[in-house]
Scaffold this active site. Structure first.
Site, PDB file in Angstrom:
ATOM      1  N   ASP A  50      12.047  -2.417  -2.854  1.00 28.58           N
ATOM      2  CA  ASP A  50      12.480  -3.014  -1.591  1.00 28.58           C
ATOM      3  C   ASP A  50      12.081  -4.472  -1.574  1.00 28.58           C
ATOM      4  O   ASP A  50      11.746  -5.035  -2.618  1.00 28.58           O
ATOM      5  CB  ASP A  50      11.932  -2.241  -0.397  1.00 28.58           C
ATOM      6  CG  ASP A  50      10.428  -2.335  -0.278  1.00 28.58           C
ATOM      7  OD1 ASP A  50       9.801  -3.035  -1.094  1.00 28.58           O
ATOM      8  OD2 ASP A  50       9.863  -1.721   0.631  1.00 28.58           O
ATOM      9  N   LYS A  57       2.451   2.704  13.515  1.00 28.85           N
ATOM     10  CA  LYS A  57       3.638   3.106  12.744  1.00 28.85           C
ATOM     11  C   LYS A  57       3.219   3.892  11.500  1.00 28.85           C
ATOM     12  O   LYS A  57       3.775   4.951  11.206  1.00 28.85           O
ATOM     13  CB  LYS A  57       4.410   1.846  12.322  1.00 28.85           C
ATOM     14  CG  LYS A  57       5.460   2.106  11.265  1.00 28.85           C
ATOM     15  CD  LYS A  57       6.245   0.854  10.911  1.00 28.85           C
ATOM     16  CE  LYS A  57       5.655   0.000   9.818  1.00 28.85           C
ATOM     17  NZ  LYS A  57       5.757   0.544   8.454  1.00 28.85           N
ATOM     18  N   ASN A  58       2.223   3.351  10.790  1.00 30.96           N
ATOM     19  CA  ASN A  58       1.913   3.943   9.492  1.00 30.96           C
ATOM     20  C   ASN A  58       1.092   5.228   9.590  1.00 30.96           C
ATOM     21  O   ASN A  58       0.799   5.854   8.578  1.00 30.96           O
ATOM     22  CB  ASN A  58       1.255   2.901   8.582  1.00 30.96           C
ATOM     23  CG  ASN A  58       2.263   1.821   8.209  1.00 30.96           C
ATOM     24  OD1 ASN A  58       3.471   2.004   8.397  1.00 30.96           O
ATOM     25  ND2 ASN A  58       1.784   0.699   7.699  1.00 30.96           N
ATOM     26  N   ASP A  62      -0.562  -6.408   5.061  1.00 29.59           N
ATOM     27  CA  ASP A  62       0.429  -6.519   6.137  1.00 29.59           C
ATOM     28  C   ASP A  62       0.032  -7.532   7.211  1.00 29.59           C
ATOM     29  O   ASP A  62       0.773  -7.743   8.167  1.00 29.59           O
ATOM     30  CB  ASP A  62       0.675  -5.146   6.786  1.00 29.59           C
ATOM     31  CG  ASP A  62       1.369  -4.191   5.828  1.00 29.59           C
ATOM     32  OD1 ASP A  62       1.926  -4.654   4.817  1.00 29.59           O
ATOM     33  OD2 ASP A  62       1.340  -2.976   6.083  1.00 29.59           O
ATOM     34  N   ARG A  95      11.465   3.694   3.092  1.00 34.70           N
ATOM     35  CA  ARG A  95      10.791   4.205   1.910  1.00 34.70           C
ATOM     36  C   ARG A  95       9.766   5.293   2.246  1.00 34.70           C
ATOM     37  O   ARG A  95       9.504   6.181   1.448  1.00 34.70           O
ATOM     38  CB  ARG A  95      10.052   3.016   1.293  1.00 34.70           C
ATOM     39  CG  ARG A  95      10.410   2.724  -0.064  1.00 34.70           C
ATOM     40  CD  ARG A  95       9.464   1.688  -0.606  1.00 34.70           C
ATOM     41  NE  ARG A  95       8.978   2.128  -1.880  1.00 34.70           N
ATOM     42  CZ  ARG A  95       7.922   2.860  -2.055  1.00 34.70           C
ATOM     43  NH1 ARG A  95       7.185   3.210  -1.035  1.00 34.70           N
ATOM     44  NH2 ARG A  95       7.578   3.244  -3.261  1.00 34.70           N
TER      45      ARG A  95
HETATM   46  N1  EPU Z   1       1.712   2.172  -6.261  1.00 33.43           N
HETATM   47  C1  EPU Z   1       2.065   2.553  -7.526  1.00 33.43           C
HETATM   48  N2  EPU Z   1       2.450   3.858  -7.723  1.00 33.43           N
HETATM   49  C2  EPU Z   1       2.488   4.749  -6.707  1.00 33.43           C
HETATM   50  C3  EPU Z   1       2.127   4.346  -5.405  1.00 33.43           C
HETATM   51  C4  EPU Z   1       1.742   3.033  -5.216  1.00 33.43           C
HETATM   52  O1  EPU Z   1       2.030   1.764  -8.471  1.00 33.43           O
HETATM   53  O2  EPU Z   1       2.838   5.918  -6.963  1.00 33.43           O
HETATM   54  C5  EPU Z   1       1.302   0.764  -6.032  1.00 33.43           C
HETATM   55  C6  EPU Z   1       2.311   0.024  -5.142  1.00 33.43           C
HETATM   56  O3  EPU Z   1       3.372  -0.500  -5.898  1.00 33.43           O
HETATM   57  C7  EPU Z   1       1.458  -1.035  -4.501  1.00 33.43           C
HETATM   58  C8  EPU Z   1       0.089  -0.342  -4.357  1.00 33.43           C
HETATM   59  O4  EPU Z   1       0.111   0.755  -5.264  1.00 33.43           O
HETATM   60  O5  EPU Z   1       1.300  -2.123  -5.363  1.00 33.43           O
HETATM   61  C9  EPU Z   1      -0.225   0.153  -2.975  1.00 33.43           C
HETATM   62  O6  EPU Z   1       0.858   0.912  -2.448  1.00 33.43           O
HETATM   63  P1  EPU Z   1       0.591   2.066  -1.370  1.00 33.43           P
HETATM   64  O7  EPU Z   1       1.042   3.342  -1.969  1.00 33.43           O
HETATM   65  O8  EPU Z   1      -0.817   1.960  -0.897  1.00 33.43           O
HETATM   66  O9  EPU Z   1       1.577   1.619  -0.200  1.00 33.43           O
HETATM   67  P2  EPU Z   1       2.599   2.523   0.595  1.00 33.43           P
HETATM   68  O10 EPU Z   1       2.011   3.832   0.929  1.00 33.43           O
HETATM   69  O11 EPU Z   1       3.925   2.495  -0.081  1.00 33.43           O
HETATM   70  C10 EPU Z   1       1.760   1.766   2.965  1.00 33.43           C
HETATM   71  C11 EPU Z   1       2.352   1.124   4.185  1.00 33.43           C
HETATM   72  C12 EPU Z   1       2.661  -0.332   3.915  1.00 33.43           C
HETATM   73  C13 EPU Z   1       1.373  -1.029   3.488  1.00 33.43           C
HETATM   74  C14 EPU Z   1       0.742  -0.309   2.289  1.00 33.43           C
HETATM   75  C15 EPU Z   1      -0.596  -0.886   1.868  1.00 33.43           C
HETATM   76  C16 EPU Z   1       3.489   2.927   5.274  1.00 33.43           C
HETATM   77  C17 EPU Z   1       4.787   3.498   5.735  1.00 33.43           C
HETATM   78  N3  EPU Z   1       3.564   1.803   4.579  1.00 33.43           N
HETATM   79  O12 EPU Z   1       2.757   1.671   1.941  1.00 33.43           O
HETATM   80  O13 EPU Z   1       3.104  -0.866   5.169  1.00 33.43           O
HETATM   81  O14 EPU Z   1       1.668  -2.353   3.124  1.00 33.43           O
HETATM   82  O15 EPU Z   1       0.555   1.089   2.600  1.00 33.43           O
HETATM   83  O16 EPU Z   1      -1.515  -0.818   2.910  1.00 33.43           O
HETATM   84  O17 EPU Z   1       2.430   3.455   5.564  1.00 33.43           O
HETATM   85  C18 EPU Z   1       4.310  -2.226   6.660  1.00 33.43           C
HETATM   86  O18 EPU Z   1       3.904  -1.506   7.585  1.00 33.43           O
HETATM   87  O19 EPU Z   1       4.910  -3.334   6.888  1.00 33.43           O
HETATM   88  C19 EPU Z   1       4.095  -1.800   5.275  1.00 33.43           C
HETATM   89  C20 EPU Z   1       4.778  -2.309   4.238  1.00 33.43           C
END
Ligand code: EPU
Length: 418
Positions: A116, A22-23, A305, A92
């Protein structure tokens, strides 16, 4: 309302296959906006989030057709550079079209995702990086309006934390930027390596993916490419843990065990037998696991996750396990539901202290997010009597055929329209 009913006590046995991640696929769909033409992605999971991302692409003017694990997309020359709130709110990850739209169209209007069920989840790293690359942003009634004069410019981007989404968004924009971009403290997830591979197939010039420093040499134009999506390590890990929690013997195929090193290592520490080979892994569970501690961390650390599924497993371990969650401030929300099933877990800030109990007892519980939903079903496999998991549509966002796949392994499980 739909619900999943599961009766515990049957050790799962057999083989289950997993699909593409998915990701990875969601971001690879966003990558298509970088060049007009026709794309085919294969190994695409039939999950709700892929349908939502197809709607995001359709809103920009693209044509999308998903038939049994193959996604065909035609991207037009002119795009509508926006993502409306009703789509962004449901998913998101839609924010990842910001980079491609800015790089390709010089403008983007994307509704701000907000928080979220996992917590606040800001996007400041994405915006700081794009400003350094020449974009300016205003916030107009909840919609982020981004503009770039001419092309985006390559630069050095230092991420304060190896954010998956920020690394991907910058990677996408930098591929079509003017000049070189270096991403320092980049996320190293296997899905990012796969996205970089697809971009390179489209004519991008990316190196260093999978390490903490990624170099991107911007090119003037990209072209469509067909791509096979990397396998979903979270789907694979969830079935591995289903085997473990039920004290069964489960083989998962279509996966890459190297992408799950830390999670499999923790299953071994708790007493499971783990075998692995090219494209498969096998987990043989024990009657009662031993307690083990872990902290969630960016790849190659233990994946956040997989944390709820592992906590469900350790809820009946012999001894006390201490879990530290480093990614999300609200990730432990599901623990209240697990406690209704008899788990003895206390939360101290970002730590969960799990005092293993001998038995869980089936109860009605609610899924708050994808992984929490999967974890509660797994807990139901272990519990006495029947567990009824409400709001299972969260699970559909990330798992194709979750209930039939578990049933094929022998689980006493069904889904009803409640
Ligand atoms: N963060 C910030 N500022 C930003 C971006 C991130 O503070 O601009 C913080 C977030 O709040 C969090 C941390 O950095 O505490 C990591 O967030 P990240 O950006 O790595 O996560 P994401 O890209 O929003 C993806 C996956 C998530 C998975 C995370 C971590 C997708 C669609 N989602 O989210 O997947 O938990 O990386 O590996 O790729 C899931 O599949 O169930 C899921 C939630």
């Amino acid at each position: 309302m739909d619900e999943i009913r599961v009766k515990g006590g049957t050790p799962l046995r057999g083989t289950v296959g997993v699909l593409g991640a998915k990701n990875a696929v969601l971001k690879e769909m966003a990558a298509m906006l970088l060049a007009p033409g026709r794309y085919v992605l294969s190994n695409v999971p039939g999950i709700f989030d892929v349908e939502l991302m197809a709607d995001v692409l359709r809103h920009t003017g693209a044509y999308c057709d998903l038939t049994k694990h193959e996604l065909s997309v035609s991207v037009p020359k002119e795009l509508v550079p926006e993502a409306p709130i009703d789509l962004v709110r449901q998913m998101r990850a839609s924010i990842v079209i910001l980079g491609p739209l800015l790089a390709r169209c010089g403008e983007a209007r994307v509704a701000l995702p907000g928080g979220d069920d996992l917590g606040a989840r800001p996007i400041d790293y994405h915006l700081d990086a794009f400003e350094k690359m020449g974009a300016t942003f205003t916030l107009e009634h909840g919609v982020l309006v981004g503009k770039v004069e001419g092309r985006m410019t390559g630069t050095e981007v230092e991420l304060p934390f190896p954010s998956v989404g920020a690394t991907e968004n910058v990677l996408l924009a930098a591929s079509l930027a003017d000049g070189d971009t270096t991403i320092v403290n980049a996320a190293r997830e296997p899905e990012i390596v796969d996205i970089a591979r697809m971009l390179n197939e489209m004519g991008a010039n990316i190196s260093g993916e999978g390490s903490a420093i990624i170099h991107v040499r911007g090119v003037e134009e990209l072209h469509p490419a067909d791509h096979r999506v990397v396998s979903d390590r979270l789907e694979a890990g969830t079935y591995a843990m289903a085997g473990a929690i039920s004290g069964g013997d489960v083989t998962v195929t279509g996966c890459n065990p190297d992408d799950l090193r830390m999670e499999l290592r923790k299953l071994e520490d708790s007493g499971c037998e783990v075998e692995r080979g090219e494209g498969w892994l096998r987990v043989v569970g024990v009657e009662r696991p031993s307690a083990t501690d872990f902290s969630t961390l960016p790849f190659p650390g233990f994946h956040t996750d997989m944390q709820p599924q592992m906590v469900a497993y350790l809820a009946t371990a012999d001894g006390t396990s201490v879990i530290t969650e480093n990614l999300y401030d609200a990730r432990f929300r599901y623990i209240g539901e697990l406690s209704r099933m008899g788990a003895d877990i206390t939360i101290e800030w970002q730590h969960a202290i799990i005092r293993g109990v001998e038995r869980l007892s089936g109860a009605p519980v609610l899924a708050h997010d994808i992984r929490a939903g999967a974890a509660l079903v797994l807990a139901g496999l272990r519990a006495d009597g029947e567990t009824v998991v409400g709001d299972p549509h969260h699970i559909d966002r990330g798992y194709e055929d979750f209930v039939p796949k578990l049933a094929s392994l022998g689980a006493d499980i069904s889904r009803s329209a409640g």
